[in-house]
Design an enzyme around this catalytic site. Structure first.
Site, PDB file in Angstrom:
ATOM      1  N   SER A 263      -0.812  -3.600  10.415  1.00 60.94           N
ATOM      2  CA  SER A 263      -0.468  -4.491   9.315  1.00 60.94           C
ATOM      3  C   SER A 263       0.829  -5.234   9.623  1.00 60.94           C
ATOM      4  O   SER A 263       1.779  -4.646  10.153  1.00 60.94           O
ATOM      5  CB  SER A 263      -0.293  -3.681   8.034  1.00 60.94           C
ATOM      6  OG  SER A 263      -1.498  -3.002   7.766  1.00 60.94           O
TER       7      SER A 263
ATOM      8  N   TYR B  41      -1.613  -3.676  -6.670  1.00 64.47           N
ATOM      9  CA  TYR B  41      -1.336  -4.340  -5.397  1.00 64.47           C
ATOM     10  C   TYR B  41      -2.591  -4.440  -4.512  1.00 64.47           C
ATOM     11  O   TYR B  41      -3.371  -3.488  -4.416  1.00 64.47           O
ATOM     12  CB  TYR B  41      -0.220  -3.614  -4.629  1.00 64.47           C
ATOM     13  CG  TYR B  41      -0.118  -4.152  -3.232  1.00 64.47           C
ATOM     14  CD1 TYR B  41       0.475  -5.395  -2.994  1.00 64.47           C
ATOM     15  CD2 TYR B  41      -0.713  -3.498  -2.160  1.00 64.47           C
ATOM     16  CE1 TYR B  41       0.489  -5.946  -1.729  1.00 64.47           C
ATOM     17  CE2 TYR B  41      -0.704  -4.037  -0.884  1.00 64.47           C
ATOM     18  CZ  TYR B  41      -0.098  -5.257  -0.676  1.00 64.47           C
ATOM     19  OH  TYR B  41      -0.104  -5.806   0.585  1.00 64.47           O
TER      20      TYR B  41
ATOM     21  N   ASP C  55      -8.681 -10.098   9.458  1.00 61.15           N
ATOM     22  CA  ASP C  55      -8.195  -8.740   9.153  1.00 61.15           C
ATOM     23  C   ASP C  55      -9.198  -7.627   9.473  1.00 61.15           C
ATOM     24  O   ASP C  55      -8.801  -6.554   9.866  1.00 61.15           O
ATOM     25  CB  ASP C  55      -7.815  -8.661   7.667  1.00 61.15           C
ATOM     26  CG  ASP C  55      -6.912  -7.478   7.330  1.00 61.15           C
ATOM     27  OD1 ASP C  55      -5.896  -7.278   8.030  1.00 61.15           O
ATOM     28  OD2 ASP C  55      -7.228  -6.737   6.384  1.00 61.15           O
TER      29      ASP C  55
ATOM     30  N   ARG D  69       2.438 -12.019  -0.489  1.00 58.92           N
ATOM     31  CA  ARG D  69       1.122 -12.353   0.065  1.00 58.92           C
ATOM     32  C   ARG D  69       0.558 -13.617  -0.557  1.00 58.92           C
ATOM     33  O   ARG D  69       0.900 -13.975  -1.687  1.00 58.92           O
ATOM     34  CB  ARG D  69       0.144 -11.200  -0.233  1.00 58.92           C
ATOM     35  CG  ARG D  69       0.526  -9.871   0.427  1.00 58.92           C
ATOM     36  CD  ARG D  69      -0.131  -9.706   1.765  1.00 58.92           C
ATOM     37  NE  ARG D  69       0.422  -8.615   2.555  1.00 58.92           N
ATOM     38  CZ  ARG D  69      -0.085  -8.254   3.734  1.00 58.92           C
ATOM     39  NH1 ARG D  69      -1.129  -8.886   4.242  1.00 58.92           N
ATOM     40  NH2 ARG D  69       0.474  -7.283   4.423  1.00 58.92           N
TER      41      ARG D  69
ATOM     42  N   HIS E  41      -9.978  -2.740  11.969  1.00 51.39           N
ATOM     43  CA  HIS E  41      -8.881  -3.556  11.425  1.00 51.39           C
ATOM     44  C   HIS E  41      -8.583  -4.659  12.447  1.00 51.39           C
ATOM     45  O   HIS E  41      -7.550  -4.639  13.106  1.00 51.39           O
ATOM     46  CB  HIS E  41      -7.664  -2.646  11.204  1.00 51.39           C
ATOM     47  CG  HIS E  41      -6.561  -3.274  10.410  1.00 51.39           C
ATOM     48  ND1 HIS E  41      -5.261  -2.803  10.449  1.00 51.39           N
ATOM     49  CD2 HIS E  41      -6.541  -4.315   9.543  1.00 51.39           C
ATOM     50  CE1 HIS E  41      -4.510  -3.525   9.634  1.00 51.39           C
ATOM     51  NE2 HIS E  41      -5.260  -4.448   9.090  1.00 51.39           N
TER      52      HIS E  41
ATOM     53  N   CYS F  94       1.481  -7.407  11.866  1.00 51.80           N
ATOM     54  CA  CYS F  94       1.795  -7.528  13.290  1.00 51.80           C
ATOM     55  C   CYS F  94       1.087  -8.702  13.959  1.00 51.80           C
ATOM     56  O   CYS F  94       0.949  -8.737  15.178  1.00 51.80           O
ATOM     57  CB  CYS F  94       1.483  -6.222  14.010  1.00 51.80           C
ATOM     58  SG  CYS F  94       2.623  -4.896  13.566  1.00 51.80           S
TER      59      CYS F  94
ATOM     60  N   ARG G 155       0.844  -1.193   0.000  1.00 55.77           N
ATOM     61  CA  ARG G 155       0.000   0.000   0.000  1.00 55.77           C
ATOM     62  C   ARG G 155       0.881   1.245   0.000  1.00 55.77           C
ATOM     63  O   ARG G 155       1.980   1.243   0.535  1.00 55.77           O
ATOM     64  CB  ARG G 155      -0.906   0.018   1.240  1.00 55.77           C
ATOM     65  CG  ARG G 155      -2.046  -0.971   1.183  1.00 55.77           C
ATOM     66  CD  ARG G 155      -2.925  -0.901   2.413  1.00 55.77           C
ATOM     67  NE  ARG G 155      -2.227  -1.405   3.580  1.00 55.77           N
ATOM     68  CZ  ARG G 155      -1.599  -0.679   4.478  1.00 55.77           C
ATOM     69  NH1 ARG G 155      -1.620   0.647   4.406  1.00 55.77           N
ATOM     70  NH2 ARG G 155      -0.961  -1.243   5.482  1.00 55.77           N
TER      71      ARG G 155
ATOM     72  N   LYS H  77      -9.569  -2.915   2.146  1.00 56.36           N
ATOM     73  CA  LYS H  77      -9.299  -1.734   2.977  1.00 56.36           C
ATOM     74  C   LYS H  77     -10.119  -0.526   2.528  1.00 56.36           C
ATOM     75  O   LYS H  77     -10.606   0.254   3.340  1.00 56.36           O
ATOM     76  CB  LYS H  77      -7.806  -1.405   2.981  1.00 56.36           C
ATOM     77  CG  LYS H  77      -6.938  -2.506   3.594  1.00 56.36           C
ATOM     78  CD  LYS H  77      -7.369  -2.797   4.990  1.00 56.36           C
ATOM     79  CE  LYS H  77      -6.773  -4.018   5.667  1.00 56.36           C
ATOM     80  NZ  LYS H  77      -5.421  -4.383   5.549  1.00 56.36           N
TER      81      LYS H  77
HETATM   82  P1  GTP Z   1      -1.771  -7.781   7.610  1.00 57.69           P
HETATM   83  O1  GTP Z   1      -2.303  -8.843   6.694  1.00 57.69           O
HETATM   84  O2  GTP Z   1      -0.751  -6.912   6.977  1.00 57.69           O
HETATM   85  O3  GTP Z   1      -2.856  -6.965   8.235  1.00 57.69           O
HETATM   86  O4  GTP Z   1      -0.906  -8.536   8.751  1.00 57.69           O
HETATM   87  P2  GTP Z   1      -1.284  -9.403  10.047  1.00 57.69           P
HETATM   88  O5  GTP Z   1      -1.554  -8.495  11.201  1.00 57.69           O
HETATM   89  O6  GTP Z   1      -2.334 -10.405   9.722  1.00 57.69           O
HETATM   90  O7  GTP Z   1       0.098 -10.143  10.381  1.00 57.69           O
HETATM   91  P3  GTP Z   1       0.527 -11.681  10.242  1.00 57.69           P
HETATM   92  O8  GTP Z   1      -0.234 -12.584  11.167  1.00 57.69           O
HETATM   93  O9  GTP Z   1       0.525 -12.050   8.819  1.00 57.69           O
HETATM   94  O10 GTP Z   1       2.027 -11.631  10.789  1.00 57.69           O
HETATM   95  C1  GTP Z   1       3.001 -10.795  10.232  1.00 57.69           C
HETATM   96  C2  GTP Z   1       4.372 -11.266  10.620  1.00 57.69           C
HETATM   97  O11 GTP Z   1       4.513 -11.304  12.035  1.00 57.69           O
HETATM   98  C3  GTP Z   1       4.697 -12.660  10.102  1.00 57.69           C
HETATM   99  O12 GTP Z   1       6.006 -12.692   9.584  1.00 57.69           O
HETATM  100  C4  GTP Z   1       4.593 -13.520  11.333  1.00 57.69           C
HETATM  101  O13 GTP Z   1       5.426 -14.649  11.257  1.00 57.69           O
HETATM  102  C5  GTP Z   1       4.984 -12.575  12.465  1.00 57.69           C
HETATM  103  N1  GTP Z   1       4.302 -12.915  13.737  1.00 57.69           N
HETATM  104  C6  GTP Z   1       2.968 -13.163  13.891  1.00 57.69           C
HETATM  105  N2  GTP Z   1       2.685 -13.494  15.185  1.00 57.69           N
HETATM  106  C7  GTP Z   1       3.856 -13.444  15.860  1.00 57.69           C
HETATM  107  C8  GTP Z   1       4.220 -13.681  17.240  1.00 57.69           C
HETATM  108  O14 GTP Z   1       3.397 -13.999  18.097  1.00 57.69           O
HETATM  109  N3  GTP Z   1       5.538 -13.508  17.549  1.00 57.69           N
HETATM  110  C9  GTP Z   1       6.462 -13.141  16.610  1.00 57.69           C
HETATM  111  N4  GTP Z   1       7.726 -13.000  17.011  1.00 57.69           N
HETATM  112  N5  GTP Z   1       6.161 -12.927  15.305  1.00 57.69           N
HETATM  113  C10 GTP Z   1       4.875 -13.060  14.940  1.00 57.69           C
HETATM  114  C1  SPV Z   2      -2.612  -4.711   5.449  1.00 55.36           C
HETATM  115  O1  SPV Z   2      -1.675  -4.088   4.950  1.00 55.36           O
HETATM  116  O2  SPV Z   2      -3.097  -4.422   6.568  1.00 55.36           O
HETATM  117  C2  SPV Z   2      -3.190  -5.867   4.729  1.00 55.36           C
HETATM  118  C3  SPV Z   2      -2.804  -6.069   3.333  1.00 55.36           C
HETATM  119  O3  SPV Z   2      -4.023  -6.570   5.279  1.00 55.36           O
HETATM  120  S1  SPV Z   2      -3.630  -4.950   2.300  1.00 55.36           S
HETATM  121  O4  SPV Z   2      -4.823  -5.613   1.748  1.00 55.36           O
HETATM  122  O5  SPV Z   2      -2.710  -4.616   1.229  1.00 55.36           O
HETATM  123  O6  SPV Z   2      -4.033  -3.766   3.014  1.00 55.36           O
HETATM  124 MN    MN Z   3      -4.450  -5.819   7.396  1.00 52.21          MN
END
Ligand code: GTP
Ligand code: SPV
Ligand code: MN
Length: 580
Positions: free
Chosen positions: A250, A199, A277, A365, A228, A252, A71, A208
């Site tokens: 995002s 993207y 999400d 992704r 979110h 996290c 984004r 979003k």
């Molecule tokens: P968006 O789709 O961008 O909104 O992201 P999200 O909040 O769904 O994050 P996601 O669960 O995909 O995790 C993002 C990154 O954080 C990945 O590389 C995970 O491996 C890492 N991660 C997730 N949970 C943990 C955790 O509990 N500890 C650590 N150290 N890393 C984590």
């Molecule tokens: C984020 O960035 O929080 C996502 C991926 O979940 S996107 O759809 O690109 O916003």
């Molecule tokens: Mn997200």
């Protein structure tokens, strides 16, 4: 099915076609047959690369333009008639000027291309809380992704024709020129115009753009919340089902928490995904907060996904998945950092991998239907949504923020959310380096002035005496060497267990100026491999550090001026005073 010429949907689509001049118009019906045909066409044109069919059935790789991998907040606008309504956290342009600019870009932009008309429904088709939209796009990649991510096609169109109202989304990849790229929102018109990017968050407009930026605006007017947040179902060993919603910025950890697998020591527990999400939250007639997931699929971060971190995700990626910007092994299997098996031959740009370079883009992704998730909760299809026991905020903070803390009451919880901060990630190409404020994980997604948004959040306290409790978590504390102090992933269930215990009036805690924190003995640590000093430090409150933090929060809030709810400032003052 093509609707009647008299319908507002048909008229709007024809207006878009007059402006963009496509070679042909394709109304998407959402069928598997249509999906397969679009995929075949994309493979022929090079937009999708088939992946090793033996290991990964019906999986494809898409390589985006290297300038178009995340984004772009700098090019994302909220165009309200009154600048103040968009608020200082959003880029703003007067609607007329924005329309003039975009009319110029969209004019004739689909010449020689097909235009796909994608009717979609955000939320279960029969839910009164769901909202529909139509995305018009010249990208077949967008069309196939939207089929995986939303309830797309004929049934959505039927609802649109019945209701007469829908969010109008116009998208063109244009020339993928970053200088001619804009993602514009017109909440007052319930419309979105996105140009120059293919993207995910910029181009899959249901996600979003609609389900957060436009929906947050609608939610305020109609008395609900568009957040979110993941939604997770937790079944206790007694068979009780509880639901939590959690907002992390995002990249996290939302997808990972939503698909968590209990560690061996908590084998009696079951965890299922409602959403990963976005959550739309409503109060029901009894004052109970309920959530629906407006999405029907996942657009998740690939790096780091493996059998140990997220087995459910790893399982679901073996079929019917579109990968964007991962690497490839020499036998055409997808490869990413943290996959733990095989070795990359090509990087995400399709070049031979150089030593020391990442093969997958850090924001690569997967797109996959929620039905492929082995832990998908049947409750995700429930029209009334699921009852929420607790709301959780969290960020990526290597320092200061403890593993978990509980807000004293709703008002304190709203401040906890408003004061959130997190370290930047690859999910946005321009969110800067270091820590930034990201209130409720909505900094890039709140479609109106944060002052009004916080006031809206605060107003819920007057509408129900059964509101969920509010928590803040942080899985990302590090030691001096950069190693994580908390093991995270499946072990996070131990924190959720404490939260649920608190909600049931059981778990113990100590009271501190920043909230209620568990003591070591209040957490279920059976079989957990953690260094006692590490545990102490993530359960500690550094009063000096928090005084500085609250000072920085005050400076941040000050930019919202007189529009800021005084209640939030009073809450801030209470905590600052308690910190001494
Ligand atoms: P968006 O789709 O961008 O909104 O992201 P999200 O909040 O769904 O994050 P996601 O669960 O995909 O995790 C993002 C990154 O954080 C990945 O590389 C995970 O491996 C890492 N991660 C997730 N949970 C943990 C955790 O509990 N500890 C650590 N150290 N890393 C984590
Ligand atoms: C984020 O960035 O929080 C996502 C991926 O979940 S996107 O759809 O690109 O916003
Ligand atoms: Mn997200």
């Amino acid at each position: 099915m093509i609707p009647d010429t008299a319908s507002s949907a048909r008229q709007w689509v024809e207006g878009v076609a007059r402006l963009t001049q496509p070679e042909r118009i394709h109304w998407c019906d959402g069928s598997r047959k249509e999906y397969d045909a679009l995929v075949t066409q994309l493979v022929r044109d090079g937009g999708l690369i088939p992946i090793n069919g033996g290991q990964f059935a019906d999986c494809y790789l898409h390589r985006s333009d290297p300038s178009d991998v995340a984004r772009v907040e700098r090019l994302t606008f909220v165009c309200t008639a009154n600048r103040e309504d968009a608020g200082p956290h959003n880029n703003w342009m007067p609607p007329q000027e924005a329309h003039r600019l975009l009319d110029g870009l969209f004019e004739g932009c689909m010449r020689g291309r097909a235009m796909y008309v994608i009717p979609y429904c955000m939320g279960p088709l029969a839910s009164p809380f769901s909202r529909c939209g139509i995305e018009v796009t010249d990208s077949a990649y967008v069309a196939v992704n939207m089929r995986l991510m939303t309830r797309m096609g004929g049934s959505a169109l039927e609802r649109i024709l019945r209701e007469g109202e829908f969010v109008k989304g116009m998208h063109s990849i244009g020339e993928l020129d970053p200088k001619r790229r804009y993602i514009m929102h017109f909440p007052e018109e319930l419309s979105i115009r996105s140009f120059g990017s293919g993207y995910g968050g910029n181009a899959l407009l249901g996600k979003k753009c609609h389900a957060l930026r436009i929906a947050s605006w609608q939610a305020r007017q109609e008395g609900w919340l568009a957040e979110h947040m993941l939604i997770v179902e937790i079944e206790t060993p007694d068979g009780e089902k509880r639901y939590l919603a959690a907002a992390f910025p995002s990249a996290c950890g939302k997808t990972n928490l939503a698909m968590l697998e209990p560690p061996r020591e908590l084998a009696g527990w079951k965890v299922r995904t409602v959403g990963d999400d976005i959550a739309w939250l409503h109060l029901d007639g009894d004052g109970q907060m309920r959530a629906i997931n407006p999405e029907a699929g996942y657009f998740g971060v690939v790096p780091g996904t493996n059998r140990d971190t997220n087995n459910n995700a790893f399982e679901m990626l073996q079929r019917d998945t579109i990968f964007t910007n991962v690497g490839l092994t020499s036998n055409m299997e997808p490869w990413w950092e943290g996959r733990k098996r095989g070795a990359p031959a090509l990087n995400w740009k399709g070049e031979p991998v150089k030593r020391g370079e990442k093969a997958a883009h850090p924001n690569s992704r997967f797109t996959v239907s929620a039905r492929r998730n082995p832990s998908y909760s049947p409750m995700a299809e429930h029209e009334a949504g699921v009852p929420i026991s607790a709301l959780i905020f969290g960020g990526r903070r290597s320092q200061l923020a403890p593993l978990v803390m509980e807000a004293r009451d709703w008002r304190h919880g709203v401040l906890m959310g408003a004061a959130m901060a997190s370290e930047s990630t690859a999910a946005s190409s321009d969110s800067g380096k270091g820590i930034r404020r990201d209130p409720m994980a909505m900094q890039p997604f709140c479609g109106y002035n944060f002052s009004d948004y916080w006031a809206h959040w605060l107003s819920f306290a007057g509408r129900s005496d059964k509101l969920p409790r509010i928590y803040h978590v942080n899985w990302f504390r590090q030691d001096e060497s950069g190693a994580y102090l908390w093991p995270g992933f499946g072990e996070n269930l131990r924190v959720l267990q404490w939260i649920l215990d608190r909600c049931e009036g059981r778990g113990d805690a100590r009271e501190t100026p920043i909230g209620h924190l568990p003591r070591r003995e209040d957490l279920n640590l059976i079989g957990l491999d953690i260094n006692p000093q590490a545990l102490d430090s993530i359960l500690a409150v550094d009063a000096g550090g928090w005084r500085e933090e609250m000072e920085s929060v005050a400076q941040y809030l000050a930019q919202y001026g007189d529009r800021l709810p005084q209640e939030l400032l009073r809450e801030h003052a209470r905590i600052t005073q308690a910190l001494g």
